[in-house]
Design an enzyme around this catalytic site. Sequence first.
Site, PDB file in Angstrom:
ATOM      1  N   SER A 127       0.822  -1.207   0.000  1.00  0.00           N
ATOM      2  CA  SER A 127       0.000   0.000   0.000  1.00  0.00           C
ATOM      3  C   SER A 127       0.852   1.251   0.000  1.00  0.00           C
ATOM      4  CB  SER A 127      -0.872  -0.016   1.268  1.00  0.00           C
ATOM      5  OG  SER A 127      -1.366   1.254   1.551  1.00  0.00           O
ATOM      6  N   TYR A 152      -2.298   0.363  10.405  1.00  0.00           N
ATOM      7  CA  TYR A 152      -2.487  -0.329   9.112  1.00  0.00           C
ATOM      8  C   TYR A 152      -1.235  -0.131   8.259  1.00  0.00           C
ATOM      9  CZ  TYR A 152      -3.683  -1.003   4.260  1.00  0.00           C
ATOM     10  OH  TYR A 152      -3.649  -1.395   2.949  1.00  0.00           O
ATOM     11  N   LYS A 156       1.787  -2.913   6.745  1.00  0.00           N
ATOM     12  CA  LYS A 156       2.257  -3.058   5.360  1.00  0.00           C
ATOM     13  C   LYS A 156       3.774  -2.846   5.289  1.00  0.00           C
ATOM     14  CE  LYS A 156      -1.604  -4.132   3.433  1.00  0.00           C
ATOM     15  NZ  LYS A 156      -1.817  -5.515   2.942  1.00  0.00           N
TER      16      LYS A 156
HETATM   17  C1  WQD Z   1      -9.456   8.982   1.327  1.00  0.00           C
HETATM   18  C2  WQD Z   1      -9.657  10.445   1.666  1.00  0.00           C
HETATM   19  C3  WQD Z   1     -10.177  10.807   3.964  1.00  0.00           C
HETATM   20  C4  WQD Z   1     -14.152   9.076   4.082  1.00  0.00           C
HETATM   21  C5  WQD Z   1      -7.025   3.883   1.516  1.00  0.00           C
HETATM   22  C6  WQD Z   1      -7.235   2.473   1.920  1.00  0.00           C
HETATM   23  C7  WQD Z   1      -5.961   1.851   2.360  1.00  0.00           C
HETATM   24  C8  WQD Z   1      -4.874   2.110   1.349  1.00  0.00           C
HETATM   25  C9  WQD Z   1      -4.741   3.586   1.066  1.00  0.00           C
HETATM   26  C10 WQD Z   1      -4.642   0.253  -0.130  1.00  0.00           C
HETATM   27  C11 WQD Z   1      -9.007  10.810   3.006  1.00  0.00           C
HETATM   28  C12 WQD Z   1     -11.316  11.268   3.061  1.00  0.00           C
HETATM   29  C13 WQD Z   1     -12.907   9.486   3.642  1.00  0.00           C
HETATM   30  C14 WQD Z   1     -15.129  10.059   4.430  1.00  0.00           C
HETATM   31  C15 WQD Z   1     -13.573  11.789   3.872  1.00  0.00           C
HETATM   32  N1  WQD Z   1      -5.124   1.441   0.123  1.00  0.00           N
HETATM   33  N2  WQD Z   1     -12.631  10.810   3.531  1.00  0.00           N
HETATM   34  N3  WQD Z   1     -14.801  11.374   4.301  1.00  0.00           N
HETATM   35  O1  WQD Z   1      -7.403   6.629   4.059  1.00  0.00           O
HETATM   36  O2  WQD Z   1      -6.444   7.078   1.746  1.00  0.00           O
HETATM   37  O3  WQD Z   1      -6.724   4.687   2.619  1.00  0.00           O
HETATM   38  O4  WQD Z   1      -6.000   4.016   0.585  1.00  0.00           O
HETATM   39  O5  WQD Z   1      -4.013  -0.434   0.571  1.00  0.00           O
HETATM   40  O6  WQD Z   1      -6.226   0.465   2.452  1.00  0.00           O
HETATM   41  O7  WQD Z   1      -8.151   2.458   2.991  1.00  0.00           O
HETATM   42  O8  WQD Z   1      -8.689   6.057   1.942  1.00  0.00           O
HETATM   43  O9  WQD Z   1     -11.008   6.391   1.227  1.00  0.00           O
HETATM   44  O10 WQD Z   1     -10.504   6.180   3.717  1.00  0.00           O
HETATM   45  O11 WQD Z   1      -9.833   8.239   2.480  1.00  0.00           O
HETATM   46  O12 WQD Z   1     -13.298  12.998   3.785  1.00  0.00           O
HETATM   47  O13 WQD Z   1     -16.281   9.749   4.873  1.00  0.00           O
HETATM   48  O14 WQD Z   1     -11.050  10.685   1.811  1.00  0.00           O
HETATM   49  O15 WQD Z   1      -9.995  11.690   5.051  1.00  0.00           O
HETATM   50  O16 WQD Z   1      -8.503  12.122   2.920  1.00  0.00           O
HETATM   51  P1  WQD Z   1      -7.256   6.225   2.648  1.00  0.00           P
HETATM   52  P2  WQD Z   1     -10.097   6.665   2.375  1.00  0.00           P
END
Ligand code: WQD
Length: 352
Positions: A127, A152, A156
């Site tokens: 990741s 998490y 990784k």
């Molecule tokens: C993305 C953005 C949140 C929900 C993911 C996977 C992880 C890894 C990396 C593969 C962030 C914002 C989210 C909401 C929001 N991938 N958000 N409101 O945290 O980048 O991690 O990609 O391994 O496994 O989980 O992804 O979709 O949770 O968040 O504003 O209700 O969207 O703060 O900036 P993240 P995410």
Amino acid sequence: MSKKILVTGGCGYIGSHTIVDLLENGFEVVSVDNNSRSNPRIMEGVEKITGKKVKNYKVDLCNFDDTYAIFQENEDISGIIHFAAYKAVGESVENPLMYFENNLVSLINLLKCVQEFQLPHFVFSSSCTVYGNPDEVPVTEKTPPKPAESPYGYTKQMGEQIINELFKSIPLHCILLRYFNPVGAHPSTLIGELPVGKPANLVPVITQTAIGKLPQMYVHGDDYPTRDGSCVRDYVHVSDIAHAHTLAIEYLVNNKNQFPCEVFNLGLGNGVTVLEAIKAFEKVSGLELNYTIGPRRPGDVIAIYADNNLARTKLGWSPNYSLEDMMLTAWKWEQKLKIDEKFYNGKFSQFN
Ligand code: WQD
């Protein structure tokens, strides 16, 4: 004779899409997934798309004996693609030991079997979180990892270190695929993401808010040092991610790899803010999303996106789907789920 690939987490989001791609590219597949975070019915969608049935071993990889038995029963496995892990950044901050135990014990059990059965090829689902909060973007595979921003991310980073050390001492070859943000659903709308309980990831939160399953959604902070104040991510369609796994396994089985363990970034190379992602969804759906600006989420990285040249040049990866395609396929899948509510929420009532 087609080569048999063991896919762990095969009933999961990226796992199921990868199984489709492997089958469409002539591989034979077996899956192992304890369905603690996935729905076995997704395999019916895999079968509808490919016309092939896939056996899933409902086994917890944290149980070594049960894991070992799968390898005894499948001596002809040519390679493994290891997806099975918990992956919610926010949840890992709240429950670190659950993440360290699940993600690392399962990996170590699997690697013990790889060593014992001398399996030749191993692809690890890593990741972009291994980069932590990078000093500059885009990140390349040589960008030195910074402290992870969440447990998490640490699982990784540690997973990659464990694999790197092991592959120095045994004659096996490995590829670490560092995903950025996988989103969207298969264009057939027969498989897609099935979050267990309330989703944590942005795109399922968007689609569930749009369809009325969630009353509203929060943008986790708009006071970051980015062009519109919201976090920057590199969204990439899950089918493009899936095909990269097929290319990675082919790269290994065709002995194209130059080193025992090689790393590839899987991102489009575009930095997209949360607010821009919401706008892209509103554009393809024609809807206005009900969102509120809320506080920052612990564990969030400010901005990260990929330099994907290595995957393009060495694996021959060329992602096809645009941000709008990602949002449209995700939206179509959410609308399908509303129709198939009973199908996914009946027998497996854990999905509410
Ligand atoms: C993305 C953005 C949140 C929900 C993911 C996977 C992880 C890894 C990396 C593969 C962030 C914002 C989210 C909401 C929001 N991938 N958000 N409101 O945290 O980048 O991690 O990609 O391994 O496994 O989980 O992804 O979709 O949770 O968040 O504003 O209700 O969207 O703060 O900036 P993240 P995410």
